[in-house]
Scaffold this motif. Structure first.
Motif, PDB file in Angstrom:
ATOM      1  N   ILE A 180       0.841  -1.200   0.000  1.00  0.00           N
ATOM      2  CA  ILE A 180       0.000   0.000   0.000  1.00  0.00           C
ATOM      3  C   ILE A 180       0.876   1.250   0.000  1.00  0.00           C
ATOM      4  O   ILE A 180       0.632   2.201  -0.752  1.00  0.00           O
ATOM      5  N   GLY A 181       1.895   1.260   0.832  1.00  0.00           N
ATOM      6  CA  GLY A 181       2.785   2.415   0.924  1.00  0.00           C
ATOM      7  C   GLY A 181       3.502   2.693  -0.379  1.00  0.00           C
ATOM      8  O   GLY A 181       3.626   3.843  -0.813  1.00  0.00           O
ATOM      9  N   LYS A 182       3.968   1.639  -1.037  1.00  0.00           N
ATOM     10  CA  LYS A 182       4.658   1.789  -2.321  1.00  0.00           C
ATOM     11  C   LYS A 182       3.708   2.390  -3.355  1.00  0.00           C
ATOM     12  O   LYS A 182       4.060   3.332  -4.068  1.00  0.00           O
ATOM     13  N   LEU A 183       2.498   1.843  -3.429  1.00  0.00           N
ATOM     14  CA  LEU A 183       1.529   2.362  -4.394  1.00  0.00           C
ATOM     15  C   LEU A 183       1.131   3.802  -4.075  1.00  0.00           C
ATOM     16  O   LEU A 183       0.946   4.616  -4.978  1.00  0.00           O
ATOM     17  N   ALA A 184       1.022   4.119  -2.786  1.00  0.00           N
ATOM     18  CA  ALA A 184       0.669   5.489  -2.400  1.00  0.00           C
ATOM     19  C   ALA A 184       1.777   6.466  -2.785  1.00  0.00           C
ATOM     20  O   ALA A 184       1.498   7.576  -3.243  1.00  0.00           O
ATOM     21  N   GLU A 185       3.030   6.060  -2.609  1.00  0.00           N
ATOM     22  CA  GLU A 185       4.145   6.924  -3.010  1.00  0.00           C
ATOM     23  C   GLU A 185       4.190   7.112  -4.522  1.00  0.00           C
ATOM     24  O   GLU A 185       4.490   8.192  -5.011  1.00  0.00           O
ATOM     25  N   PRO A 240       0.569   9.619  -5.610  1.00  0.00           N
ATOM     26  CA  PRO A 240       0.204  10.470  -4.467  1.00  0.00           C
ATOM     27  C   PRO A 240      -1.176  11.110  -4.555  1.00  0.00           C
ATOM     28  O   PRO A 240      -1.714  11.539  -3.537  1.00  0.00           O
ATOM     29  N   ASP A 241      -1.769  11.144  -5.734  1.00  0.00           N
ATOM     30  CA  ASP A 241      -3.088  11.755  -5.873  1.00  0.00           C
ATOM     31  C   ASP A 241      -4.232  10.784  -5.592  1.00  0.00           C
ATOM     32  O   ASP A 241      -5.392  11.206  -5.532  1.00  0.00           O
ATOM     33  N   LEU A 242      -3.918   9.499  -5.435  1.00  0.00           N
ATOM     34  CA  LEU A 242      -4.969   8.511  -5.210  1.00  0.00           C
ATOM     35  C   LEU A 242      -5.224   8.332  -3.717  1.00  0.00           C
ATOM     36  O   LEU A 242      -4.298   8.159  -2.931  1.00  0.00           O
ATOM     37  N   PRO A 243      -6.494   8.322  -3.307  1.00  0.00           N
ATOM     38  CA  PRO A 243      -6.805   8.080  -1.901  1.00  0.00           C
ATOM     39  C   PRO A 243      -6.570   6.604  -1.521  1.00  0.00           C
ATOM     40  O   PRO A 243      -6.605   5.707  -2.375  1.00  0.00           O
ATOM     41  N   TYR A 244      -6.343   6.387  -0.246  1.00  0.00           N
ATOM     42  CA  TYR A 244      -6.084   5.037   0.273  1.00  0.00           C
ATOM     43  C   TYR A 244      -7.175   4.054  -0.154  1.00  0.00           C
ATOM     44  O   TYR A 244      -6.878   2.952  -0.613  1.00  0.00           O
ATOM     45  N   ALA A 245      -8.446   4.450   0.014  1.00  0.00           N
ATOM     46  CA  ALA A 245      -9.553   3.538  -0.307  1.00  0.00           C
ATOM     47  C   ALA A 245      -9.513   3.097  -1.770  1.00  0.00           C
ATOM     48  O   ALA A 245      -9.809   1.940  -2.085  1.00  0.00           O
ATOM     49  N   PHE A 246      -9.138   3.997  -2.662  1.00  0.00           N
ATOM     50  CA  PHE A 246      -9.050   3.649  -4.076  1.00  0.00           C
ATOM     51  C   PHE A 246      -7.957   2.611  -4.300  1.00  0.00           C
ATOM     52  O   PHE A 246      -8.153   1.616  -4.994  1.00  0.00           O
ATOM     53  N   ILE A 247      -6.782   2.853  -3.701  1.00  0.00           N
ATOM     54  CA  ILE A 247      -5.660   1.908  -3.836  1.00  0.00           C
ATOM     55  C   ILE A 247      -6.059   0.540  -3.287  1.00  0.00           C
ATOM     56  O   ILE A 247      -5.815  -0.492  -3.910  1.00  0.00           O
ATOM     57  N   GLU A 248      -6.705   0.534  -2.130  1.00  0.00           N
ATOM     58  CA  GLU A 248      -7.138  -0.726  -1.523  1.00  0.00           C
ATOM     59  C   GLU A 248      -8.125  -1.461  -2.426  1.00  0.00           C
ATOM     60  O   GLU A 248      -8.020  -2.670  -2.632  1.00  0.00           O
ATOM     61  N   ASN A 249      -9.080  -0.728  -3.009  1.00  0.00           N
ATOM     62  CA  ASN A 249     -10.060  -1.358  -3.896  1.00  0.00           C
ATOM     63  C   ASN A 249      -9.424  -1.891  -5.173  1.00  0.00           C
ATOM     64  O   ASN A 249      -9.839  -2.931  -5.692  1.00  0.00           O
ATOM     65  N   VAL A 250      -8.421  -1.209  -5.691  1.00  0.00           N
ATOM     66  CA  VAL A 250      -7.695  -1.713  -6.856  1.00  0.00           C
ATOM     67  C   VAL A 250      -7.011  -3.034  -6.505  1.00  0.00           C
ATOM     68  O   VAL A 250      -7.058  -3.996  -7.279  1.00  0.00           O
ATOM     69  N   LEU A 251      -6.374  -3.095  -5.332  1.00  0.00           N
ATOM     70  CA  LEU A 251      -5.714  -4.344  -4.915  1.00  0.00           C
ATOM     71  C   LEU A 251      -6.723  -5.471  -4.715  1.00  0.00           C
ATOM     72  O   LEU A 251      -6.456  -6.621  -5.081  1.00  0.00           O
TER      73      LEU A 251
END
Length: 75
Positions: free
Chosen positions: A37-42, A45-56
């Protein structure tokens, strides 16, 4: 897969143990999850956590074949 010994602070380990228990993961799986999650967030940077989590979650469903194709209906 190469394995390496990594030293983590007691605070991180305590949190990892708590979260791993809640999400039924091993401690190492929990730390890997946070790292992913941290790698994807870095990288995004414009994507919210919930979006990244839902993509995964979506990727995991696709990888396991747990998907239903969407069919567009023409009107």
């Amino acid at each position: 897969m190469t394995q390496a010994a990594v030293q983590l602070s007691n605070d991180i380990m305590t949190e990892a143990v708590k979260h791993a228990s809640v999400y039924t993961r091993s401690v190492s799986m929990q730390i890997e999850h946070w790292a992913r999650i941290g790698k994807l967030a870095e990288e995004n940077p414009d994507l919210p956590y919930a979006f990244i989590e839902n993509v995964l979650i979506g990727k995991s469903e696709l990888d396991s074949g747990n998907v239903i194709p969407f069919e567009f209906r023409h009107q």
